[in-house]
Design an enzyme around this catalytic site. Structure first.
Site, short mmCIF file in Angstrom:
data_model
loop_
_atom_site.label_atom_id
_atom_site.label_comp_id
_atom_site.label_asym_id
_atom_site.label_seq_id
_atom_site.Cartn_x
_atom_site.Cartn_y
_atom_site.Cartn_z
N ALA A 460 0.83 -1.21 0.00
CA ALA A 460 0.00 0.00 0.00
C ALA A 460 0.86 1.26 0.00
CB ALA A 460 -0.94 -0.02 1.20
N GLU A 490 12.22 6.08 0.13
CA GLU A 490 12.59 5.34 -1.07
C GLU A 490 13.59 6.13 -1.89
OE1 GLU A 490 9.03 4.39 -3.19
OE2 GLU A 490 8.17 3.23 -1.53
N HIS A 513 8.92 -1.01 -5.08
CA HIS A 513 7.70 -0.26 -5.39
C HIS A 513 7.24 -0.54 -6.83
CE1 HIS A 513 5.34 3.52 -4.03
NE2 HIS A 513 4.59 2.77 -4.80
#
Length: 630
Positions: A460, A490, A513
């Site tokens: 999510a 990230e 991701h």
């Protein structure tokens, strides 16, 4: 009239997209063994002449010698050229017809095929100045009229000089011979037309680059088909947006720049200053500081599902519409979730790593089927609901928890509380959004309530999980398998190192991701988001906008559209209509919708109005942004 504007327009590669003699060559040499070679020679000679590297007469003589054309070839040539009129000339046909008495077609091409094309735009033969073919008795094209001054060097400036035009002369063309008119001091301005071909030496000598006719009309404040030239709309696309999306925006006529990675706040503050549309994925943060530097921003495209990386309220306050792709990558995320659930239940990750290190561990220990197990889905939105259906189809029992009452699909059951789900699920997967309230949603206390040996997935948003707590329960063995695709921090690009406490944990699948990163999903997103943005820019429609009142508008016909974005305060519509009434404007259609922050009023009116009305509408105190579309 002394102050009249005269437009001198080239034909080949300006009025039309092609060089007519190149097309005539294709027709006349069709089926000949040396056709390809001859066509290339023609094109090379054309370019040399256009760049001023050989004399025009040399260029003309050499091309006609290769052509071997006949009068009978002209009807096909005219038909093909009619289909090759430049898009911006087709779009502005009404302007050309209305101002035909101020337009001159000046070409080193030939009247024989030019006149039949431009006559359809209201330009009569007496306003076309070009060369003329010479034919023999059999109808073969054997040369050109050498007494015509346009067959000579400096023919174009000499011809315009001979017309003794009163007023300002504007030249629009793509070749060096067009620039020569300005060079001779006869033209007021030379616009280098680059819609079809871009010649650097021509651009270097131009007063202005004209990517299309719209640009010229905009600069001269003349009637045009578009209220604002699309080439002036700057688009910045970050984070490797799929090429389909890039191409779609380019084909619309926008000026598109691509940056392969994300940008930090300071970089983006600088890069966004003259940008009208920005496209991002999940790494780039559109903050208040960034928006304060976005002087021209109209729309943000989130080429993903989530929009928590965008300050939606501040976008509203600045009149910036935000669009995302709420459904386009749903299937891709679901498939990754199912794949990871199966891999983790079988402990495939660790067995595979062992094999790569030479360890053969053939054993059923700790390996289970997913059939008959219970999957707990936290968040029953688009992804959660589709995951429910796919999981059930392979024999998994499904239960879910959502803050809202949701219609359960198939045999899925909605849990009354989060604790119920945590305590009874064999596998748990998160599918909640990244709103601030969800930061740290999954805490140590929640992991403690899960069944021993549970499988846990977070595909999510990174900040919704306490990473330190997750690590603790993986190392304790309570959580025996983990799949994570999103992280609190990230890397901005593939060149940066990924750091996380989760690295090296047993039976833990870490992915960068990529939940929605399939070619199918990225192409779907790259089709959907630009489509919504272009619809908003072109029509004002806000259908599927995340932060604007949603209005689907009819096609604009024979009217101008006033778009008024304002603070949501009482009485604004009355103020707008009072101004329109004071200017005796006839309203063709009017649409209003509001949300908590802003009001969005669209008014279609007849084309004839005083420009003062625009100034008055902009001066309404509560106005955030005002646009005119046509």
């Amino acid at each position: 009239m002394e102050n009249q504007k005269h437009f001198v327009i080239d034909f080949d590669s300006t009025f039309t997209r092609v060089e007519a003699l190149d097309v005539l060559c294709e027709i006349s040499l069709r089926g000949q063994p040396d056709a390809t070679e001859s066509l290339q020679k023609i094109k090379d000679i054309t370019d040399l002449g256009m760049e001023g590297k050989i004399s025009f007469r040399e260029s003309l003589e050499q091309r006609l010698e290769i052509l071997k054309a006949h009068r009978s070839h002209l009807p096909e040539l005219i038909a093909r050229l009619s289909d090759q009129v430049s898009e911006s000339f087709q779009r502005n046909r009404e302007f050309v017809k209305k101002y035909a008495d101020q337009i001159y077609i000046l070409s080193n091409g030939f009247k024989d095929f030019i006149v039949p094309i431009v006559e359809h735009f209201g330009i009569t033969e007496d306003r076309v100045f070009a060369n003329e073919f010479v034919y023999d008795d059999a109808g073969n094209i054997v040369g050109f009229n050498k007494d015509n001054m346009l067959s000579e060097n400096n023919g174009k400036p000499n011809k315009i000089k001979s017309l003794n035009l009163k007023g300002e002369v504007y030249v629009l063309g793509d070749g060096y011979t067009d620039y020569e008119i300005k060079k001779a001091g006869i033209a007021h301005k030379f616009y280098a037309f680059t819609e079809n071909v871009r010649r650097q030496n021509v651009l270097e000598n131009a007063d202005h680059e004209a990517p299309n006719l719209d640009e010229v009309l905009y600069l001269n404040k003349m009637e045009r088909a578009l209220s604002y030239p699309k080439s002036r709309i700057n688009v910045l696309l970050l984070e490797n947006i799929h090429e389909h999306g890039v191409r779609k925006l380019q084909e619309e006529g926008y000026n598109v720049k691509v940056h392969p990675a994300g940008m930090d706040e300071d970089e983006l503050c600088e890069a966004i200053k003259d940008v009208s549309i920005i496209g991002i994925r999940s790494k780039t943060q559109i903050t208040k500081k960034v928006l304060d530097n976005a002087n021209r921003l109209l729309a943000v495209g989130a080429f993903c599902i989530g929009t928590n990386q965008i300050d939606l309220v501040e976008c509203q306050r600045k009149g910036v519409a935000v669009f995302n792709a709420p459904f386009s990558n749903t299937r891709s995320v679901v498939e990754l979730a199912i794949a990871e659930i199966i891999l983790l239940m079988r402990n495939i990750h660790d067995k595979s790593m062992g094999m790569h290190n030479g360890r053969w561990d053939k054993s059923a220990k700790g390996s289970f089927e997913v059939r008959g197990k219970t999957l707990g889905i936290i968040g029953y939105g688009n992804i959660g609901a589709q995951l429910s259906v796919v999981a059930e189809s392979i024999g998994i029992k499904v239960q879910f928890y959502d803050l809202e009452e949701k219609l359960a699909l198939g045999n899925a059951v909605q849990c009354k509380s989060l604790d119920d789900l945590l305590e009874t699920s064999d596998m748990i997967t998160l599918h909640i959004d990244g709103r601030p309230d969800n930061s740290g949603f999954m805490k140590e206390e929640h992991f403690a309530k899960m069944k021993d040996g549970v499988i846990f997935l977070n595909l999510a948003r990174g900040p919704v999980v306490d990473i330190a707590a997750l690590k603790k329960y993986v190392l304790s063995g309570k959580i025996r398998g983990v799949g994570v695709d999103v992280y609190p921090e990230e890397p901005k690009s593939n060149d940066e190192e990924f750091t996380s406490e989760l690295r090296g944990l047993p039976n833990t699948i870490l992915t960068p991701h990529i939940g929605g990163s399939t070619l199918e999903a990225q192409e779907n997103i790259a089709d959907f988001v630009p489509g919504k943005i272009m619809e908003y820019i072109n029509t004002g429609s806000t259908n599927n906008s995340v932060n604007f009142p949603n209005i689907v508008l009819p096609t604009l016909k024979d009217a101008h559209r006033f778009i008024h974005i304002h603070k949501n305060e009482p009485g604004i519509l009355a103020k707008i209509n009072h101004i329109l009434a004071n200017h005796n404007l006839n309203i063709v259609g009017q649409y209003l919708k509001t949300n908590e922050e802003i009001g969005y009023v669209i008014t279609d009116i007849n084309k004839n109005y005083d420009e003062e009305v625009i100034k008055n509408l902009k001066n309404i105190k509560e106005t955030i942004r005002f646009r005119v579309l046509y």
